[in-house]
Design a protein around this motif. Structure first.
Motif, mmCIF file in Angstrom:
data_model
loop_
_atom_site.group_PDB
_atom_site.id
_atom_site.type_symbol
_atom_site.label_atom_id
_atom_site.label_comp_id
_atom_site.label_asym_id
_atom_site.label_seq_id
_atom_site.Cartn_x
_atom_site.Cartn_y
_atom_site.Cartn_z
ATOM 1 N N ASN A 2 0.777 -0.870 -0.013
ATOM 2 C CA ASN A 2 0.094 -0.025 -0.005
ATOM 3 C C ASN A 2 0.938 1.174 0.107
ATOM 4 N N LEU A 3 0.204 2.358 -0.087
ATOM 5 C CA LEU A 3 0.852 3.645 -0.096
ATOM 6 C C LEU A 3 0.425 4.467 1.191
ATOM 7 N N GLN A 4 1.133 5.034 2.109
ATOM 8 C CA GLN A 4 0.847 6.001 2.977
ATOM 9 C C GLN A 4 1.158 7.243 2.840
ATOM 10 N N LYS A 17 4.722 13.139 3.200
ATOM 11 C CA LYS A 17 5.798 11.884 3.768
ATOM 12 C C LYS A 17 5.106 10.854 3.184
ATOM 13 N N LEU A 18 5.757 9.976 2.424
ATOM 14 C CA LEU A 18 5.191 8.781 1.613
ATOM 15 C C LEU A 18 5.923 7.745 2.180
ATOM 16 N N ALA A 19 5.170 6.478 2.320
ATOM 17 C CA ALA A 19 5.636 5.318 2.527
ATOM 18 C C ALA A 19 4.950 4.180 1.876
ATOM 19 N N TYR A 25 -1.052 0.942 -9.186
ATOM 20 C CA TYR A 25 -2.154 0.554 -8.347
ATOM 21 C C TYR A 25 -2.291 1.861 -7.286
ATOM 22 N N THR A 26 -0.965 2.314 -6.933
ATOM 23 C CA THR A 26 -1.151 3.181 -5.866
ATOM 24 C C THR A 26 -1.022 4.852 -6.394
ATOM 25 N N ALA A 27 -0.658 4.856 -7.468
ATOM 26 C CA ALA A 27 -0.183 6.189 -8.077
ATOM 27 C C ALA A 27 -1.496 7.040 -8.115
ATOM 28 N N GLY A 51 10.260 6.635 2.855
ATOM 29 C CA GLY A 51 9.568 5.424 3.301
ATOM 30 C C GLY A 51 9.234 4.589 1.942
ATOM 31 N N ILE A 52 9.818 5.294 0.764
ATOM 32 C CA ILE A 52 9.298 4.736 -0.373
ATOM 33 C C ILE A 52 10.193 3.429 -0.559
ATOM 34 N N GLU A 53 9.713 2.206 -0.940
ATOM 35 C CA GLU A 53 10.522 0.982 -0.946
ATOM 36 C C GLU A 53 10.679 0.541 -2.527
ATOM 37 N N TYR A 54 9.770 1.150 -3.351
ATOM 38 C CA TYR A 54 9.428 0.864 -4.564
ATOM 39 C C TYR A 54 8.740 2.005 -5.235
ATOM 40 N N MET A 55 9.368 2.187 -6.707
ATOM 41 C CA MET A 55 8.528 3.204 -7.648
ATOM 42 C C MET A 55 8.870 2.710 -9.037
ATOM 43 N N ASP A 56 7.650 2.771 -9.762
ATOM 44 C CA ASP A 56 7.622 2.355 -11.265
ATOM 45 C C ASP A 56 7.274 3.472 -12.128
#
Length: 110
Positions: A2-4, A17-19, A25-27, A51-56
């Motif tokens: 998920n994206l917080q 602050k993004l995590a 799906y979350t964009a 807190g972002i672990e992955y971004m496409d």
């Protein structure tokens, strides 16, 4: 995953602050929060990506659109706290040359 998004505002400065992950799906969730801020004149937007672990590429597209909108509305956007993995994506696409990105990379020795 998920994206917080945590959003705090003081006058015309917006801190996000993004995590989690920013992907197809979350964009839309990120776009829903970020784009309206960029459409107001004279805003300062600071986005913490630590807190972002992955971004496409979908996530990158959101940031490119937000950058264009901030420039059109005499506002600014700064990205900070990128992990090495996320920063590499911005470097490969050349976005580090056009976006205001804080140099410090999370997890890097100082």
């Amino acid at each position: 995953m998920n994206l917080q998004i945590n959003h705090h505002t003081i006058e015309q400065t917006h801190s996000l602050k993004l995590a989690g992950e920013v992907d197809a799906y979350t964009a839309p969730k990120l776009k829903e929060v970020l784009v309206p801020l960029t459409e107001k004149e004279g805003q300062e937007i600071i986005i913490d990506l630590s807190g972002i672990e992955y971004m496409d590429s979908t996530g990158l597209g959101i940031f490119v659109g937000a950058l264009k909108s901030t420039k059109a509305n005499n506002s600014s956007m700064k990205l900070r706290g990128m992990t090495e993995r996320v920063r590499r994506i911005f470097e490969i696409t050349g976005l580090t040359e056009v976006m205001d990105i804080e140099n410090e990379v999370k997890g890097e020795a100082k």
